[in-house]
Design an enzyme around this catalytic site. Structure first.
Site, PDB file in Angstrom:
ATOM      1  N   THR A   1      -5.588  10.689  -6.122  1.00  0.00           N
ATOM      2  CA  THR A   1      -5.438  10.488  -4.669  1.00  0.00           C
ATOM      3  C   THR A   1      -4.550  11.588  -4.084  1.00  0.00           C
ATOM      4  O   THR A   1      -4.819  12.110  -3.003  1.00  0.00           O
ATOM      5  CB  THR A   1      -4.805   9.096  -4.386  1.00  0.00           C
ATOM      6  OG1 THR A   1      -5.555   8.138  -5.112  1.00  0.00           O
ATOM      7  CG2 THR A   1      -4.832   8.748  -2.922  1.00  0.00           C
TER       8      THR A   1
ATOM      9  N   GLU B   1       0.820  -1.207   0.000  1.00  0.00           N
ATOM     10  CA  GLU B   1       0.000   0.000   0.000  1.00  0.00           C
ATOM     11  C   GLU B   1       0.858   1.263   0.000  1.00  0.00           C
ATOM     12  O   GLU B   1       0.472   2.289  -0.548  1.00  0.00           O
ATOM     13  CB  GLU B   1      -0.917   0.014   1.234  1.00  0.00           C
ATOM     14  CG  GLU B   1      -2.129  -0.870   1.113  1.00  0.00           C
ATOM     15  CD  GLU B   1      -3.156  -0.284   0.166  1.00  0.00           C
ATOM     16  OE1 GLU B   1      -2.905  -0.269  -1.052  1.00  0.00           O
ATOM     17  OE2 GLU B   1      -4.208   0.153   0.642  1.00  0.00           O
TER      18      GLU B   1
HETATM   19  P1  ADP Z   1      -8.165   3.058  -4.813  1.00  0.00           P
HETATM   20  O1  ADP Z   1      -8.005   2.641  -3.379  1.00  0.00           O
HETATM   21  O2  ADP Z   1      -8.653   4.442  -4.957  1.00  0.00           O
HETATM   22  O3  ADP Z   1      -8.982   2.053  -5.564  1.00  0.00           O
HETATM   23  P2  ADP Z   1      -5.530   2.740  -4.862  1.00  0.00           P
HETATM   24  O4  ADP Z   1      -5.236   3.706  -3.771  1.00  0.00           O
HETATM   25  O5  ADP Z   1      -5.734   1.322  -4.547  1.00  0.00           O
HETATM   26  O6  ADP Z   1      -6.812   3.130  -5.551  1.00  0.00           O
HETATM   27  O7  ADP Z   1      -4.270   2.878  -5.788  1.00  0.00           O
HETATM   28  C1  ADP Z   1      -4.206   2.771  -7.136  1.00  0.00           C
HETATM   29  C2  ADP Z   1      -2.749   3.095  -7.527  1.00  0.00           C
HETATM   30  O8  ADP Z   1      -1.880   1.997  -7.239  1.00  0.00           O
HETATM   31  C3  ADP Z   1      -2.640   3.349  -9.012  1.00  0.00           C
HETATM   32  O9  ADP Z   1      -1.727   4.406  -9.190  1.00  0.00           O
HETATM   33  C4  ADP Z   1      -2.039   2.067  -9.565  1.00  0.00           C
HETATM   34  O10 ADP Z   1      -1.269   2.271 -10.723  1.00  0.00           O
HETATM   35  C5  ADP Z   1      -1.163   1.588  -8.414  1.00  0.00           C
HETATM   36  N1  ADP Z   1      -0.996   0.128  -8.420  1.00  0.00           N
HETATM   37  C6  ADP Z   1       0.144  -0.580  -8.456  1.00  0.00           C
HETATM   38  N2  ADP Z   1      -0.084  -1.894  -8.441  1.00  0.00           N
HETATM   39  C7  ADP Z   1      -1.407  -2.070  -8.420  1.00  0.00           C
HETATM   40  C8  ADP Z   1      -2.257  -3.204  -8.394  1.00  0.00           C
HETATM   41  N3  ADP Z   1      -1.770  -4.441  -8.434  1.00  0.00           N
HETATM   42  N4  ADP Z   1      -3.570  -3.005  -8.342  1.00  0.00           N
HETATM   43  C9  ADP Z   1      -4.087  -1.746  -8.324  1.00  0.00           C
HETATM   44  N5  ADP Z   1      -3.347  -0.631  -8.341  1.00  0.00           N
HETATM   45  C10 ADP Z   1      -1.997  -0.782  -8.380  1.00  0.00           C
END
Ligand code: ADP
Length: 309
Positions: free
Chosen positions: A181, A128
């Site tokens: 974000t 994370e």
């Molecule tokens: P949210 O919680 O708003 O759905 P996230 O905070 O989980 O989104 O983060 C998405 C970010 O993390 C994006 O910039 C994405 O490119 C990066 N990222 C890297 N690896 C992954 C993955 N396996 N799955 C999802 N997002 C990823």
């Protein structure tokens, strides 16, 4: 066991009064992952379906989380990971958390569960950290433990699983707009007045009490966010209108999921849930924004094994 297929669910973090500490796990919304043992030590990502995300281990949260785990238990063999993405990255429902938690959960299963679900939080948090700049547990904890969770402390990690009434349901509306974000973070003020802090911790404590006593009226009174929502809601089109639509249709509460743009409502029972989903859909249709809506139980089990061989 050589290979495992798992369901890695989406999750809602913050939950109004619980900024950065409260979260809950969703049910039909989530990714699938396949993790298999390979002869070469380390981790590799062999397939990503559904979205464009990096294959490079250090740039994918699944890789970072898996490497953090393997650093704690060096092995003579390794793992390859397939990610079948259904949760859109950046939608506010824990896309990165599903991958980070999924990777460590799957590897732990293949190793015969040397770590507890609580132990895995620490490794998933490292993943994370890649997505949001600093490790946080408010999405990975409900994914790994199921239900509602409270992050009491990050250092050392101290997470409490909370009880959840079975009637409680969630509605998630994802307006398909781009919300960075980083921007959602920047908009937050660094200081909070004592008056607002007192209101917020009163509400958080009351909400947690309501989960224990299954007091839906108290839950409704305490799902209030005086600190973050006033700032972040400005980034979500028609937030107040959507909130009114949800509450008038019977929602116990309504707020921003994670850092948005998704919003969530909680409801007592499936009847209210359908009415709230209809009301939210027609409100957002009126403003012409493309959206997705999900109705979900609170997933008390969390991440699940689909099959293994
Ligand atoms: P949210 O919680 O708003 O759905 P996230 O905070 O989980 O989104 O983060 C998405 C970010 O993390 C994006 O910039 C994405 O490119 C990066 N990222 C890297 N690896 C992954 C993955 N396996 N799955 C999802 N997002 C990823």
């Amino acid at each position: 066991m050589e290979e495992i297929k798992i369901f890695a669910p989406a999750s809602v973090a913050n939950v109004s009064c619980g900024f950065d500490v409260l979260g809950f796990c969703l049910d039909p919304v989530g990714d699938e992952m396949i993790i298999r043992k390979i002869e070469t030590p380390g981790v590799k990502i062999s397939k990503i379906v559904g979205q464009k995300l990096p294959f490079e281990i250090k740039k994918n949260v699944a890789g970072v989380a898996a490497e953090a785990m393997l650093a704690a238990c060096p092995l003579k063999f390794g793992f390859e990971i397939e990610i079948h993405k259904k949760i859109k990255a950046g939608s506010g429902i824990g896309s990165s958390a599903a991958s980070a938690a999924g990777a460590v959960f799957g590897i732990n299963q293949l190793l015969g569960k040397p770590f507890s679900a609580h132990d895995l939080i620490q490794f998933a948090m490292e993943g994370e950290g890649l997505a949001s700049g600093s490790p946080h547990a408010d999405n990975v904890a409900p994914v790994l433990l199921g239900g509602f969770t409270l992050v009491r402390s990050m250092n050392p990690v101290d997470v409490i699983k909370l009880p959840c009434p079975s009637e409680l349901k969630a509605i998630i509306l994802h307006p398909k707009i781009e919300l960075k974000t980083m921007h959602a973070r920047e908009i937050l003020k660094k200081n909070v007045s004592l008056k607002k802090a007192v209101t917020q911790w009163g509400n958080l404590a009351a909400f947690i009490s309501a989960l224990y006593t299954e007091d839906f009226d108290l839950m409704s009174r305490s799902l209030v966010d005086e600190i973050v929502e006033p700032m972040r809601s400005l980034l979500i089109p028609e937030f107040e209108k959507l909130k009114t639509a949800a509450v008038e249709a019977g929602a116990l509460g309504f707020g921003i999921s994670g850092s948005g743009p998704s919003v969530y409502a909680l409801a007592n029972g499936i009847q209210d849930t359908n009415a709230i989903a209809d009301s939210l859909s027609s409100s957002i249709n009126q403003v012409g924004i493309d959206f997705e809506i999900h109705i979900s139980a609170i997933n008390n089990q969390g991440i699940k094994v689909i099959s293994c061989k």
